[in-house]
Design a protein around this motif. Sequence first.
Motif, PDB file in Angstrom:
ATOM      1  N   SER A  17      51.106 -29.392 -10.737  1.00  0.00           N
ATOM      2  CA  SER A  17      50.370 -28.383  -9.979  1.00  0.00           C
ATOM      3  C   SER A  17      50.332 -27.089 -10.778  1.00  0.00           C
ATOM      4  O   SER A  17      51.373 -26.533 -11.143  1.00  0.00           O
ATOM      5  N   VAL A  18      49.114 -26.623 -11.062  1.00  0.00           N
ATOM      6  CA  VAL A  18      48.899 -25.466 -11.939  1.00  0.00           C
ATOM      7  C   VAL A  18      48.240 -24.333 -11.154  1.00  0.00           C
ATOM      8  O   VAL A  18      47.331 -24.574 -10.358  1.00  0.00           O
ATOM      9  N   LEU A  19      48.677 -23.097 -11.411  1.00  0.00           N
ATOM     10  CA  LEU A  19      47.972 -21.926 -10.890  1.00  0.00           C
ATOM     11  C   LEU A  19      47.668 -20.982 -12.041  1.00  0.00           C
ATOM     12  O   LEU A  19      48.564 -20.582 -12.792  1.00  0.00           O
ATOM     13  N   VAL A  20      46.390 -20.642 -12.181  1.00  0.00           N
ATOM     14  CA  VAL A  20      45.936 -19.663 -13.171  1.00  0.00           C
ATOM     15  C   VAL A  20      45.427 -18.445 -12.405  1.00  0.00           C
ATOM     16  O   VAL A  20      44.562 -18.589 -11.534  1.00  0.00           O
ATOM     17  N   THR A  21      45.949 -17.262 -12.698  1.00  0.00           N
ATOM     18  CA  THR A  21      45.408 -16.074 -12.035  1.00  0.00           C
ATOM     19  C   THR A  21      44.261 -15.504 -12.873  1.00  0.00           C
ATOM     20  O   THR A  21      44.276 -15.576 -14.099  1.00  0.00           O
ATOM     21  N   GLY A  22      43.260 -14.978 -12.176  1.00  0.00           N
ATOM     22  CA  GLY A  22      42.087 -14.447 -12.875  1.00  0.00           C
ATOM     23  C   GLY A  22      41.282 -15.549 -13.530  1.00  0.00           C
ATOM     24  O   GLY A  22      40.975 -15.482 -14.725  1.00  0.00           O
ATOM     25  N   GLY A  23      40.917 -16.558 -12.741  1.00  0.00           N
ATOM     26  CA  GLY A  23      40.275 -17.751 -13.315  1.00  0.00           C
ATOM     27  C   GLY A  23      38.772 -17.820 -13.179  1.00  0.00           C
ATOM     28  O   GLY A  23      38.189 -18.896 -13.365  1.00  0.00           O
ATOM     29  N   SER A  24      38.126 -16.698 -12.865  1.00  0.00           N
ATOM     30  CA  SER A  24      36.675 -16.764 -12.631  1.00  0.00           C
ATOM     31  C   SER A  24      35.847 -16.550 -13.892  1.00  0.00           C
ATOM     32  O   SER A  24      34.697 -16.956 -13.953  1.00  0.00           O
ATOM     33  N   LYS A  25      36.431 -15.917 -14.896  1.00  0.00           N
ATOM     34  CA  LYS A  25      35.639 -15.683 -16.114  1.00  0.00           C
ATOM     35  C   LYS A  25      36.524 -15.581 -17.347  1.00  0.00           C
ATOM     36  O   LYS A  25      37.740 -15.490 -17.256  1.00  0.00           O
ATOM     37  N   GLY A  26      35.863 -15.602 -18.502  1.00  0.00           N
ATOM     38  CA  GLY A  26      36.542 -15.373 -19.772  1.00  0.00           C
ATOM     39  C   GLY A  26      37.699 -16.314 -20.045  1.00  0.00           C
ATOM     40  O   GLY A  26      37.611 -17.531 -19.838  1.00  0.00           O
ATOM     41  N   ILE A  27      38.803 -15.740 -20.500  1.00  0.00           N
ATOM     42  CA  ILE A  27      39.965 -16.518 -20.925  1.00  0.00           C
ATOM     43  C   ILE A  27      40.551 -17.335 -19.773  1.00  0.00           C
ATOM     44  O   ILE A  27      40.866 -18.513 -19.929  1.00  0.00           O
ATOM     45  N   GLY A  28      40.682 -16.719 -18.604  1.00  0.00           N
ATOM     46  CA  GLY A  28      41.268 -17.420 -17.460  1.00  0.00           C
ATOM     47  C   GLY A  28      40.462 -18.640 -17.046  1.00  0.00           C
ATOM     48  O   GLY A  28      41.020 -19.702 -16.735  1.00  0.00           O
ATOM     49  N   ARG A  29      39.157 -18.492 -17.057  1.00  0.00           N
ATOM     50  CA  ARG A  29      38.273 -19.616 -16.694  1.00  0.00           C
ATOM     51  C   ARG A  29      38.430 -20.763 -17.689  1.00  0.00           C
ATOM     52  O   ARG A  29      38.495 -21.930 -17.304  1.00  0.00           O
ATOM     53  N   ALA A  30      38.491 -20.428 -18.979  1.00  0.00           N
ATOM     54  CA  ALA A  30      38.650 -21.455 -20.022  1.00  0.00           C
ATOM     55  C   ALA A  30      39.981 -22.172 -19.889  1.00  0.00           C
ATOM     56  O   ALA A  30      40.066 -23.394 -20.063  1.00  0.00           O
ATOM     57  N   ILE A  31      41.043 -21.425 -19.577  1.00  0.00           N
ATOM     58  CA  ILE A  31      42.372 -22.023 -19.411  1.00  0.00           C
ATOM     59  C   ILE A  31      42.373 -22.986 -18.228  1.00  0.00           C
ATOM     60  O   ILE A  31      42.876 -24.110 -18.320  1.00  0.00           O
ATOM     61  N   ALA A  32      41.805 -22.552 -17.099  1.00  0.00           N
ATOM     62  CA  ALA A  32      41.763 -23.399 -15.904  1.00  0.00           C
ATOM     63  C   ALA A  32      40.995 -24.689 -16.177  1.00  0.00           C
ATOM     64  O   ALA A  32      41.449 -25.788 -15.825  1.00  0.00           O
ATOM     65  N   ALA A  33      39.834 -24.569 -16.836  1.00  0.00           N
ATOM     66  CA  ALA A  33      39.012 -25.744 -17.139  1.00  0.00           C
ATOM     67  C   ALA A  33      39.739 -26.690 -18.098  1.00  0.00           C
ATOM     68  O   ALA A  33      39.685 -27.923 -17.946  1.00  0.00           O
ATOM     69  N   ASP A  34      40.434 -26.130 -19.077  1.00  0.00           N
ATOM     70  CA  ASP A  34      41.130 -26.938 -20.072  1.00  0.00           C
ATOM     71  C   ASP A  34      42.292 -27.708 -19.448  1.00  0.00           C
ATOM     72  O   ASP A  34      42.483 -28.894 -19.728  1.00  0.00           O
ATOM     73  N   LEU A  35      43.073 -27.053 -18.587  1.00  0.00           N
ATOM     74  CA  LEU A  35      44.209 -27.727 -17.961  1.00  0.00           C
ATOM     75  C   LEU A  35      43.736 -28.781 -16.956  1.00  0.00           C
ATOM     76  O   LEU A  35      44.407 -29.790 -16.740  1.00  0.00           O
ATOM     77  N   LEU A  36      42.566 -28.559 -16.365  1.00  0.00           N
ATOM     78  CA  LEU A  36      41.962 -29.581 -15.493  1.00  0.00           C
ATOM     79  C   LEU A  36      41.579 -30.811 -16.322  1.00  0.00           C
ATOM     80  O   LEU A  36      41.874 -31.949 -15.934  1.00  0.00           O
ATOM     81  N   ARG A  37      40.943 -30.561 -17.476  1.00  0.00           N
ATOM     82  CA  ARG A  37      40.563 -31.677 -18.370  1.00  0.00           C
ATOM     83  C   ARG A  37      41.794 -32.437 -18.853  1.00  0.00           C
ATOM     84  O   ARG A  37      41.736 -33.646 -19.089  1.00  0.00           O
ATOM     85  N   ALA A  38      42.896 -31.724 -18.998  1.00  0.00           N
ATOM     86  CA  ALA A  38      44.137 -32.372 -19.451  1.00  0.00           C
ATOM     87  C   ALA A  38      44.702 -33.310 -18.382  1.00  0.00           C
ATOM     88  O   ALA A  38      45.564 -34.137 -18.678  1.00  0.00           O
ATOM     89  N   GLY A  39      44.221 -33.179 -17.145  1.00  0.00           N
ATOM     90  CA  GLY A  39      44.645 -34.093 -16.091  1.00  0.00           C
ATOM     91  C   GLY A  39      45.471 -33.484 -14.981  1.00  0.00           C
ATOM     92  O   GLY A  39      45.933 -34.186 -14.075  1.00  0.00           O
ATOM     93  N   HIS A  40      45.679 -32.161 -15.020  1.00  0.00           N
ATOM     94  CA  HIS A  40      46.495 -31.507 -13.997  1.00  0.00           C
ATOM     95  C   HIS A  40      45.694 -31.197 -12.739  1.00  0.00           C
ATOM     96  O   HIS A  40      44.455 -31.191 -12.748  1.00  0.00           O
ATOM     97  N   LYS A  41      46.408 -30.909 -11.650  1.00  0.00           N
ATOM     98  CA  LYS A  41      45.803 -30.369 -10.422  1.00  0.00           C
ATOM     99  C   LYS A  41      45.801 -28.854 -10.591  1.00  0.00           C
ATOM    100  O   LYS A  41      46.871 -28.243 -10.644  1.00  0.00           O
ATOM    101  N   VAL A  42      44.622 -28.255 -10.686  1.00  0.00           N
ATOM    102  CA  VAL A  42      44.522 -26.847 -11.064  1.00  0.00           C
ATOM    103  C   VAL A  42      43.924 -26.006  -9.941  1.00  0.00           C
ATOM    104  O   VAL A  42      42.904 -26.365  -9.356  1.00  0.00           O
ATOM    105  N   ALA A  43      44.582 -24.887  -9.674  1.00  0.00           N
ATOM    106  CA  ALA A  43      44.051 -23.867  -8.767  1.00  0.00           C
ATOM    107  C   ALA A  43      43.933 -22.572  -9.563  1.00  0.00           C
ATOM    108  O   ALA A  43      44.656 -22.363 -10.543  1.00  0.00           O
TER     109      ALA A  43
END
Length: 247
Positions: A17-43
């Motif tokens: 279970s992953v939580l990324v703060t500030g995930g709507s744009k830029g670096i945060g958005r890329a991190i959230a998308a990448d960890l989702l692709r890696a197979g995690h449950k991402v919020a």
Amino acid sequence: MSHDTAQTQTESFVQRSVLVTGGSKGIGRAIAADLLRAGHKVAATYRSGDVPEGVLGVQCDITDPEQVEAAFKAVEDAHGPVEILVANAGITKDGLLMRMSDEDWEAVLDTNLTGTFRVVKRAVRPMMKLKHGRIVLVSSVVALMGSAGQVNYSSSKAGLVGMARSVARELGSRGITCNVVAPGFIETDMTAVLDEDVIKGYQQRIPTGRLGSTDDIAAAVRYLTSDAAGYVTGAVLPVDGGLGMGH
């Protein structure tokens, strides 16, 4: 043999279970998308805009303790206790020291430093019960280099280094790591509006001769949040093309 090794690595992957703060744009958005692709449950938290498809979006202003608590409860209900926290949310209010208002100082420190303190504090108790946790704080190359016109921002980002290293010392024996990624000059919406001469000036100062991409940062975060990085804690990982080298 290489095939077997790859297979073993795939089999040993643990969805978390992953939580990324500030995930709507830029670096945060890329991190959230990448960890989702890696197979995690991402919020991901956001104040406005949206989050990548497949990521659980939670509206949250990290300067408000009640919103932070509500965000964590929403994530826990959907995905279980947060095992990986990427504290990325941050703002800038640039200006020269002599003209910087107390309000501009306080706003940046309250979001970037105090807001991060709030989310880290809320995340660690469940991690201690699980005896596993990965915390990554997104700082900046200017934390150690400094930056004219960014006294508030660079101070807040430098504070994250002290925070991460103190958390690393407190919680290392509980299987929790806390590290810092320090991005350099990254191509985002924030940098897209800059004058071409300013960008060229940076490119000349960066040994790799290019601006970074959000994917460069996401790759570093993916490693630090992985099971493979269990013996890395209290580290500051610059992802800046060599811009800050040694600073």
